[in-house]
Design a protein around this motif. Structure first.
Motif, mmCIF file in Angstrom:
data_model
loop_
_atom_site.group_PDB
_atom_site.id
_atom_site.type_symbol
_atom_site.label_atom_id
_atom_site.label_comp_id
_atom_site.label_asym_id
_atom_site.label_seq_id
_atom_site.Cartn_x
_atom_site.Cartn_y
_atom_site.Cartn_z
ATOM 1 N N MET A 12 0.897 -1.414 0.032
ATOM 2 C CA MET A 12 0.078 -0.288 -0.356
ATOM 3 C C MET A 12 1.228 1.324 0.225
ATOM 4 S SD MET A 12 -2.852 -1.299 0.072
ATOM 5 C CE MET A 12 -4.028 0.534 0.701
ATOM 6 N N TYR A 13 0.740 2.004 -1.025
ATOM 7 C CA TYR A 13 1.152 3.039 -0.916
ATOM 8 C C TYR A 13 -0.341 4.362 -0.291
ATOM 9 C CZ TYR A 13 4.925 1.777 -3.820
ATOM 10 O OH TYR A 13 6.187 1.211 -4.214
ATOM 11 N N GLY A 14 0.238 4.614 1.165
ATOM 12 C CA GLY A 14 -1.523 5.920 1.334
ATOM 13 C C GLY A 14 -2.755 4.345 1.559
ATOM 14 N N HIS A 15 -3.887 5.389 0.844
ATOM 15 C CA HIS A 15 -4.436 4.186 0.083
ATOM 16 C C HIS A 15 -4.627 3.613 -1.640
ATOM 17 C CE1 HIS A 15 -6.965 6.292 3.489
ATOM 18 N NE2 HIS A 15 -6.648 7.643 3.115
ATOM 19 N N VAL A 16 -3.557 3.655 -1.759
ATOM 20 C CA VAL A 16 -3.415 3.306 -2.912
ATOM 21 C C VAL A 16 -2.400 1.738 -3.027
ATOM 22 C CG1 VAL A 16 -2.363 2.963 -5.221
ATOM 23 C CG2 VAL A 16 -2.667 5.341 -4.423
ATOM 24 N N LYS A 17 -3.425 0.427 -3.302
ATOM 25 C CA LYS A 17 -3.067 -0.203 -3.386
ATOM 26 C C LYS A 17 -2.631 -0.995 -4.105
ATOM 27 C CE LYS A 17 -5.561 -4.576 -0.736
ATOM 28 N NZ LYS A 17 -5.978 -4.772 -0.355
ATOM 29 N N ALA A 18 -0.478 -0.667 -4.486
ATOM 30 C CA ALA A 18 0.104 -0.484 -5.886
ATOM 31 C C ALA A 18 0.157 -2.832 -6.164
ATOM 32 C CB ALA A 18 0.854 -0.443 -4.996
ATOM 33 N N LEU A 19 -0.395 -3.309 -5.263
ATOM 34 C CA LEU A 19 -0.132 -4.551 -5.729
ATOM 35 C C LEU A 19 -1.244 -5.537 -4.197
ATOM 36 C CD1 LEU A 19 4.116 -5.676 -5.317
ATOM 37 C CD2 LEU A 19 2.043 -5.557 -7.109
ATOM 38 N N GLY A 36 1.780 -4.633 -18.138
ATOM 39 C CA GLY A 36 0.793 -3.857 -17.590
ATOM 40 C C GLY A 36 1.011 -2.132 -18.355
ATOM 41 N N PRO A 37 -0.162 -2.156 -17.646
ATOM 42 C CA PRO A 37 -0.237 -0.538 -18.291
ATOM 43 C C PRO A 37 -0.062 0.420 -17.181
ATOM 44 C CG PRO A 37 -2.500 -0.767 -17.809
ATOM 45 C CD PRO A 37 -1.415 -2.443 -18.057
ATOM 46 N N SER A 38 0.647 1.872 -17.168
ATOM 47 C CA SER A 38 0.616 2.707 -16.209
ATOM 48 C C SER A 38 0.144 2.640 -15.096
ATOM 49 C CB SER A 38 1.594 4.413 -16.688
ATOM 50 O OG SER A 38 1.687 4.623 -16.105
ATOM 51 N N GLY A 39 0.247 2.616 -14.036
ATOM 52 C CA GLY A 39 0.455 2.633 -13.024
ATOM 53 C C GLY A 39 -0.212 0.961 -12.303
ATOM 54 N N CYS A 40 -0.142 0.257 -12.643
ATOM 55 C CA CYS A 40 -0.713 -1.318 -12.629
ATOM 56 C C CYS A 40 0.337 -2.626 -11.097
ATOM 57 C CB CYS A 40 -0.966 -1.906 -13.319
ATOM 58 S SG CYS A 40 1.011 -2.287 -14.463
ATOM 59 N N GLY A 41 1.371 -1.537 -11.821
ATOM 60 C CA GLY A 41 2.556 -1.797 -10.160
ATOM 61 C C GLY A 41 3.792 -2.994 -10.465
ATOM 62 N N LYS A 42 3.543 -2.541 -11.647
ATOM 63 C CA LYS A 42 5.243 -3.585 -12.411
ATOM 64 C C LYS A 42 6.059 -3.229 -11.569
ATOM 65 C CE LYS A 42 4.671 -1.915 -16.595
ATOM 66 N NZ LYS A 42 3.329 -0.611 -16.371
ATOM 67 N N THR A 43 6.256 -1.993 -11.634
ATOM 68 C CA THR A 43 8.005 -1.304 -10.830
ATOM 69 C C THR A 43 7.811 -1.780 -9.418
ATOM 70 O OG1 THR A 43 8.393 0.532 -12.394
ATOM 71 C CG2 THR A 43 8.851 0.997 -10.601
ATOM 72 N N THR A 44 6.600 -2.251 -8.915
ATOM 73 C CA THR A 44 6.693 -1.838 -7.418
ATOM 74 C C THR A 44 6.947 -3.313 -7.088
ATOM 75 O OG1 THR A 44 5.154 0.492 -6.936
ATOM 76 C CG2 THR A 44 5.035 -1.412 -5.624
ATOM 77 N N LEU A 45 6.665 -3.841 -7.844
ATOM 78 C CA LEU A 45 6.491 -5.111 -7.846
ATOM 79 C C LEU A 45 8.536 -6.145 -8.492
ATOM 80 C CD1 LEU A 45 5.030 -8.318 -7.192
ATOM 81 C CD2 LEU A 45 5.121 -8.367 -9.776
ATOM 82 N N ASP A 158 14.052 -2.857 -15.356
ATOM 83 C CA ASP A 158 13.018 -1.737 -15.666
ATOM 84 C C ASP A 158 13.190 -1.130 -16.589
ATOM 85 O OD1 ASP A 158 10.044 -0.595 -14.791
ATOM 86 O OD2 ASP A 158 11.510 0.684 -12.797
ATOM 87 N N GLU A 159 12.082 -2.087 -17.367
ATOM 88 C CA GLU A 159 12.222 -0.970 -18.624
ATOM 89 C C GLU A 159 12.938 0.170 -19.482
ATOM 90 O OE1 GLU A 159 9.373 0.504 -19.723
ATOM 91 O OE2 GLU A 159 7.361 0.417 -18.368
ATOM 92 N N PRO A 160 13.982 -1.026 -19.506
ATOM 93 C CA PRO A 160 15.694 -0.996 -20.122
ATOM 94 C C PRO A 160 15.780 0.124 -21.771
ATOM 95 C CG PRO A 160 14.963 -3.381 -20.314
ATOM 96 C CD PRO A 160 13.984 -2.707 -19.481
HETATM 97 P P1 ATP Z 1 4.891 2.629 -15.177
HETATM 98 O O1 ATP Z 1 4.422 2.348 -16.091
HETATM 99 O O2 ATP Z 1 4.299 4.377 -14.989
HETATM 100 O O3 ATP Z 1 6.290 3.208 -14.065
HETATM 101 P P2 ATP Z 1 3.722 0.748 -12.928
HETATM 102 O O4 ATP Z 1 3.348 0.084 -13.158
HETATM 103 O O5 ATP Z 1 5.368 0.592 -12.826
HETATM 104 O O6 ATP Z 1 4.147 2.321 -13.611
HETATM 105 P P3 ATP Z 1 3.517 1.515 -10.223
HETATM 106 O O7 ATP Z 1 4.991 2.663 -10.367
HETATM 107 O O8 ATP Z 1 4.304 0.007 -9.325
HETATM 108 O O9 ATP Z 1 3.047 1.051 -11.818
HETATM 109 O O10 ATP Z 1 2.437 2.314 -9.236
HETATM 110 C C1 ATP Z 1 1.336 1.023 -8.636
HETATM 111 C C2 ATP Z 1 0.889 2.384 -7.975
HETATM 112 O O11 ATP Z 1 1.629 2.229 -6.948
HETATM 113 C C3 ATP Z 1 0.778 3.548 -8.712
HETATM 114 O O12 ATP Z 1 -0.504 3.969 -8.465
HETATM 115 C C4 ATP Z 1 1.673 4.630 -8.244
HETATM 116 O O13 ATP Z 1 1.468 6.257 -8.332
HETATM 117 C C5 ATP Z 1 1.038 4.376 -7.204
HETATM 118 N N1 ATP Z 1 3.010 4.462 -6.727
HETATM 119 C C6 ATP Z 1 3.584 4.076 -7.270
HETATM 120 N N2 ATP Z 1 4.957 4.587 -6.135
HETATM 121 C C7 ATP Z 1 4.456 4.853 -4.641
HETATM 122 C C8 ATP Z 1 5.403 5.928 -3.668
HETATM 123 N N3 ATP Z 1 6.373 6.512 -3.615
HETATM 124 N N4 ATP Z 1 4.250 6.853 -3.177
HETATM 125 C C9 ATP Z 1 2.979 6.542 -3.360
HETATM 126 N N5 ATP Z 1 2.269 6.090 -5.204
HETATM 127 C C10 ATP Z 1 3.579 5.472 -5.362
#
Ligand code: ATP
Length: 356
Positions: A12-19, A36-45, A158-160
């Protein structure tokens, strides 16, 4: 060499469930793409595997070792980012040698290993140049050499290729795959580009909204997306809303398949432009459709076709060999069939529902 196992990873990032309870097993020596599309959680994973983020729940294992709480520097990983992140004041050779030198490896071992890596990433000639004296593709190969230098168990990318132009991107993609296979290293590769994921990966994990929708080999994902989201995101499919009649969905004269469970009146049919057969001439079966536009794509030409069913317009894309498409004029009426074996239909979801 080791595989990677994620079990129930939630972040979680605050209220956002990234994964959201993500479980994935990456096999030894496999390259898994996270798509996946932007914001779907790939980088967080990826950051959870790297130790740059601590999951709120769940575990990350590399091999048989639980590394969930292990700091990044102690994980057996190498990382490659979009931004190369090379040291500007060091040559290519020094950049690649850096991770070995901080580990205080003997000088002769460093030299032998760096020579080997320079050859692997094809930078022997540029070894004494500084990052500003090499191209973007060469810089990324240098970053790859540096990531591989300490012989990590797992390579994280990561998106090399995002910062590179199209031609270099295609070449370097193949090069990364060749190097990953030659080294035999387990790799996780983040991308939002479906063709890149399909080309490079053994398997692709399609992500949506913090969850994994489907994990499959590229050809299986392309042929049989398991969810509506996968079908939308992969393969540039036609997505056509069609009436359900007597338990079947289709375009009269063109194709019919069994309606999906849970469909109510209408269903969404997905099929690829290459599974649309286009015939000239007004007589014979097939949906009559007008050719609105022809787009030349090289070996194939994409036709924008508009037919109708029960007074409702049906717009679809169909691909044809360009040599045959030359005979067809815009404005002409053609007949259209769709191969029913390659159509998938999903119930039409109300807002807020998830596809299955
Ligand atoms: P992109 O392709 O745009 O990089 P992504 O699929 O890699 O997107 P993430 O970067 O993993 O997505 O982000 C997943 C969600 O978590 C998004 O809603 C993003 O805004 C949120 N998020 C990511 N990092 C943080 C952070 N440090 N603080 C708050 N929210 C975050």
């Amino acid at each position: 060499m080791s595989g990677v196992s994620l079990v129930g990873v939630t972040k979680m990032y605050g209220h956002v469930k990234a994964l959201d309870h993500v479980s994935i097993d990456v096999c030894e020596g496999e390259l898994l793409a996270l798509l996946g599309p932007s914001g779907c959680g790939k980088t967080t994973l990826l950051r959870c595997v790297a130790g740059l983020e601590l999951p709120d729940k769940g575990t990350v294992e590399i091999g048989t070792i639980d590394v969930t709480a292990v700091p990044t520097r102690d994980r057996p990983i190498g990382m490659v980012f979009q931004s190369y992140a090379l040291f500007p004041n060091m040559t290519v050779r020094q950049n690649i040698a850096f991770p070995l030198e901080v580990r205080h490896r003997p000088r002769t071992e460093v030299k032998t290993r760096v020579d080997e890596l320079l050859e692997l990433v094809n930078l022997t000639e540029q070894a004494n140049r500084y990052p500003k004296q090499i191209s973007g593709g060469q810089a990324q190969r240098c970053a790859l050499g540096r990531a591989l230098a300490p012989n990590p168990e797992v390579l994280l990318l990561d998106e090399p290729l995002s910062a590179l132009d199209a031609l270099v991107r295609g070449r370097l993609r193949d090069e990364i795959r060749r190097i990953q296979q030659r080294v035999g290293i387990t790799a996780i590769y983040v991308t939002h580009d479906q063709s890149e994921a399909m080309a490079i990966a053994d398997r692709v994990a399609v992500m949506n909204d913090g969850r994994v929708e489907q994990i499959a080999a590229p050809a299986d994902l392309y042929d049989l997306p398991a969810t509506q989201f996968s079908a939308t995101f992969v393969g540039s499919r036609n997505a056509v809303e069609l009436a359900v009649r007597e338990g079947r969905v289709g375009i009269p004269g063109s194709f019919h398949i069994a309606a999906p469970e849970g469909s109510n009146g209408h269903a969404l049919a997905f099929f690829r432009p290459e599974d649309v057969q286009i015939s000239r001439g007004q007589t014979g079966d097939g949906m009559r459709a007008r050719v609105e536009l022809k787009i030349f794509l090289g070996p194939t030409t994409r036709l924008h076709l508009v037919g109708e069913d029960d007074g409702r317009p049906i717009a679809i894309f169909g691909d044809m060999a360009s040599r045959q498409a030359r005979l067809i004029e815009e404005g002409e009426t053609v007949r259209v069939h769709v191969d029913p074996d390659h159509v998938q239909a999903f119930p039409i979801l109300k807002a807020g529902q998830r596809g299955s």
